[in-house]
Design a protein around this motif. Structure first.
Motif, PDB file in Angstrom:
ATOM      1  N   GLY A 183       1.249  -1.206   0.136  1.00 21.28           N
ATOM      2  CA  GLY A 183      -0.026   0.072   0.590  1.00 21.28           C
ATOM      3  C   GLY A 183       0.655   1.317  -0.042  1.00 21.28           C
ATOM      4  O   GLY A 183       1.932   1.272  -0.258  1.00 21.28           O
ATOM      5  N   ILE A 184       0.276   2.620  -0.095  1.00 18.96           N
ATOM      6  CA  ILE A 184       0.756   3.588  -0.517  1.00 18.96           C
ATOM      7  C   ILE A 184      -0.127   4.921   0.814  1.00 18.96           C
ATOM      8  O   ILE A 184      -0.982   4.166   1.280  1.00 18.96           O
ATOM      9  N   LYS A 185       0.968   4.855   1.327  1.00 15.60           N
ATOM     10  CA  LYS A 185       0.940   5.845   3.278  1.00 15.60           C
ATOM     11  C   LYS A 185       0.966   7.260   2.739  1.00 15.60           C
ATOM     12  O   LYS A 185       1.839   8.083   1.968  1.00 15.60           O
ATOM     13  N   VAL A 186      -0.445   8.020   2.255  1.00 11.75           N
ATOM     14  CA  VAL A 186      -0.764   8.739   1.910  1.00 11.75           C
ATOM     15  C   VAL A 186      -0.818   9.887   3.080  1.00 11.75           C
ATOM     16  O   VAL A 186      -2.265   9.985   3.722  1.00 11.75           O
ATOM     17  N   GLY A 187      -0.164  11.104   3.339  1.00 16.10           N
ATOM     18  CA  GLY A 187      -0.484  11.380   5.077  1.00 16.10           C
ATOM     19  C   GLY A 187      -0.639  10.438   5.864  1.00 16.10           C
ATOM     20  O   GLY A 187       0.644   9.723   6.635  1.00 16.10           O
ATOM     21  N   SER A 188      -1.586  10.262   7.135  1.00 16.59           N
ATOM     22  CA  SER A 188      -1.957   9.795   7.648  1.00 16.59           C
ATOM     23  C   SER A 188      -3.056   8.393   7.132  1.00 16.59           C
ATOM     24  O   SER A 188      -3.568   7.141   7.958  1.00 16.59           O
ATOM     25  N   VAL A 189      -2.809   8.727   5.830  1.00 19.54           N
ATOM     26  CA  VAL A 189      -3.805   7.146   5.346  1.00 19.54           C
ATOM     27  C   VAL A 189      -3.632   6.354   4.372  1.00 19.54           C
ATOM     28  O   VAL A 189      -2.914   6.874   3.758  1.00 19.54           O
TER      29      VAL A 189
END
Length: 92
Positions: free
Chosen positions: A32-38
């Protein structure tokens, strides 16, 4: 542009608890990719994960299988499980 899925989207697709999906993301089992905290999961990464795990079901640990079982039971009971609930259950 490739579609990005949320952990909740993936949980719904797989009929699992979002907590299980997040656990797999944290452990690196599901890319997965962490975008900010999501977290966001590429559709192609989900397909690769499913293919890999269909080819070799033993890659899931006993704990993962138990988490899947509990997640399915929670879904059937329409029970929402929080991360805190999961972590508390994990300590028992």
């Amino acid at each position: 542009m490739e579609k990005l899925l949320t952990p909740n989207d993936v949980a719904e697709i797989l009929s699992l608890s979002p907590v299980t999906i997040k656990k797999w993301l944290w452990q690196g089992k599901l890319k997965g990719i962490k975008v900010g905290s999501v977290w966001r999961i590429r559709e192609s990464d989900l397909k690769a994960f499913l293919k890999t795990n269909n080819d070799d079901e033993e890659k899931l640990s006993r704990d993962d299988l138990e988490a899947v079982k509990r997640g399915l039971e929670d879904i059937k009971a329409d029970k929402k499980v929080t991360l805190e609930d999961y972590e508390q259950d994990k300590r028992l």
